[in-house]
Design a protein around this motif. Structure first.
Motif, PDB file in Angstrom:
ATOM      1  N   UNK A  61      60.357  42.838  28.829  1.00 22.18           N
ATOM      2  CA  UNK A  61      61.758  42.261  28.685  1.00 22.18           C
ATOM      3  C   UNK A  61      62.203  41.473  30.025  1.00 22.18           C
ATOM      4  N   UNK A  62      61.527  41.718  31.315  1.00 26.26           N
ATOM      5  CA  UNK A  62      61.858  41.558  32.441  1.00 26.26           C
ATOM      6  C   UNK A  62      60.728  40.915  33.240  1.00 26.26           C
ATOM      7  N   UNK A  63      59.696  40.768  32.946  1.00 26.07           N
ATOM      8  CA  UNK A  63      58.483  40.328  33.626  1.00 26.07           C
ATOM      9  C   UNK A  63      58.103  41.395  34.587  1.00 26.07           C
ATOM     10  N   UNK A  64      56.780  41.319  35.017  1.00 20.97           N
ATOM     11  CA  UNK A  64      56.241  42.192  36.023  1.00 20.97           C
ATOM     12  C   UNK A  64      56.703  42.471  37.252  1.00 20.97           C
ATOM     13  N   UNK A  72      54.328  38.346  29.251  1.00 20.74           N
ATOM     14  CA  UNK A  72      54.231  38.584  30.535  1.00 20.74           C
ATOM     15  C   UNK A  72      52.734  39.514  30.823  1.00 20.74           C
ATOM     16  N   UNK A  73      52.590  40.170  29.918  1.00 19.10           N
ATOM     17  CA  UNK A  73      51.410  41.095  29.962  1.00 19.10           C
ATOM     18  C   UNK A  73      50.231  40.115  30.058  1.00 19.10           C
ATOM     19  N   UNK A  74      50.246  38.877  29.340  1.00 26.37           N
ATOM     20  CA  UNK A  74      49.037  38.267  29.117  1.00 26.37           C
ATOM     21  C   UNK A  74      48.923  37.230  30.574  1.00 26.37           C
ATOM     22  N   UNK A  75      50.295  37.253  31.207  1.00 24.77           N
ATOM     23  CA  UNK A  75      50.253  36.596  32.534  1.00 24.77           C
ATOM     24  C   UNK A  75      49.653  37.460  33.840  1.00 24.77           C
ATOM     25  N   UNK A  76      50.068  38.700  33.517  1.00 21.79           N
ATOM     26  CA  UNK A  76      49.395  39.714  34.517  1.00 21.79           C
ATOM     27  C   UNK A  76      47.995  39.766  34.330  1.00 21.79           C
ATOM     28  N   UNK A 104      46.156  37.346  33.735  1.00 23.40           N
ATOM     29  CA  UNK A 104      45.695  35.935  34.213  1.00 23.40           C
ATOM     30  C   UNK A 104      45.598  36.060  35.769  1.00 23.40           C
ATOM     31  N   UNK A 105      46.515  36.687  36.165  1.00 26.72           N
ATOM     32  CA  UNK A 105      46.823  36.678  37.604  1.00 26.72           C
ATOM     33  C   UNK A 105      45.917  37.557  38.417  1.00 26.72           C
ATOM     34  N   UNK A 106      45.220  38.466  37.760  1.00 23.70           N
ATOM     35  CA  UNK A 106      44.257  39.399  38.157  1.00 23.70           C
ATOM     36  C   UNK A 106      42.710  39.036  37.964  1.00 23.70           C
ATOM     37  N   UNK A 107      42.604  37.715  37.404  1.00 20.52           N
ATOM     38  CA  UNK A 107      41.513  37.022  36.983  1.00 20.52           C
ATOM     39  C   UNK A 107      40.625  37.693  36.125  1.00 20.52           C
ATOM     40  N   UNK A 108      41.388  37.817  35.037  1.00 20.83           N
ATOM     41  CA  UNK A 108      40.542  38.656  33.965  1.00 20.83           C
ATOM     42  C   UNK A 108      40.794  37.954  32.592  1.00 20.83           C
TER      43      UNK A 108
END
Length: 216
Positions: free
Chosen positions: A30-33, A104-108, A110-114
């Protein structure tokens, strides 16, 4: 103090780790990580902050757990269809839907290098199907990567269109028989609303047909 402890104990009895992760995932969607806080999550669950820590640890541990669950959710994709081409298209369509459902979950992830790990299950499904179509080696690798890039690119374009401001003039004003080289049917089609899923299916089907060749 006793009331808070009691509330925490009650939450431990009635809440599970999955309940906490479900609520956290809803907030992130809903609101992003960045908006996910332990206090906000506790309020969402109507429980004490101490209960959240008890179930999932600190915020970083919570985010790690969400990433792992997202990887599991994006896991194995079962192809459907009677031919390799149709099965490849089905994998691409499923992957697109899963990515769009969890931006947003996919972005998380990506940000963790996975990111590469996230795409591996879909890639393995694609590898099997392009092998079934007779492709090997570099040709098979090119086919797998081309399909993945099309999916990701299409998802990014769809997300950008969703966030874009209203366009003035819009396509309905820009496309006329004149701008469409006197092709009135083309003008009407381009002036009408875009169906992203239909366009994606057309695009990936054309790509896969070209990659796998006739008879697949």
């Amino acid at each position: 103090m006793k009331g808070k402890d009691a509330k925490g104990e009650k939450a431990r009895t009635h809440l599970s780790r999955e309940d906490v992760l479900d609520a956290a995932a809803r907030l992130v969607k809903r609101d992003g990580p960045r908006s996910l806080t332990m206090r906000g999550l506790a309020a969402e669950l109507d429980t004490a902050v101490t209960s959240i820590y008890w179930h999932v640890g600190n915020r970083e541990s919570l985010l790690d757990a969400l990433v792992e669950r997202t990887l599991a959710d994006l896991g194995e994709i079962r192809p459907a269809g009677r031919t390799p081409a149709r099965r490849v298209v089905s994998v691409a369509r499923t992957l697109r839907r899963r990515l769009l459902d969890r931006p947003h979950l996919v972005a998380m992830v990506h940000e963790r290098g996975l990111t590469e790990r996230m795409f591996l299950p879909a890639q393995r499904s694609l590898v099997h199907e392009v092998h079934e179509a007779g492709l090997r080696g570099a040709r098979a690798a090119d086919a797998v990567r081309a399909v993945q890039v099309l999916v990701v690119g299409h998802v990014l374009v769809e997300r950008n269109r969703e966030r874009a401001p209203a366009q003035h003039p819009g396509e309905d004003e820009l496309w006329t028989a004149t701008t469409a080289e006197r092709d009135a049917a083309l003008a009407r089609a381009l002036a009408g609303p875009l169906d992203p899923e239909a366009l994606f299916t057309t695009s990936v089907t054309a790509l896969v047909t070209g990659l796998l060749g006739p008879g697949n």
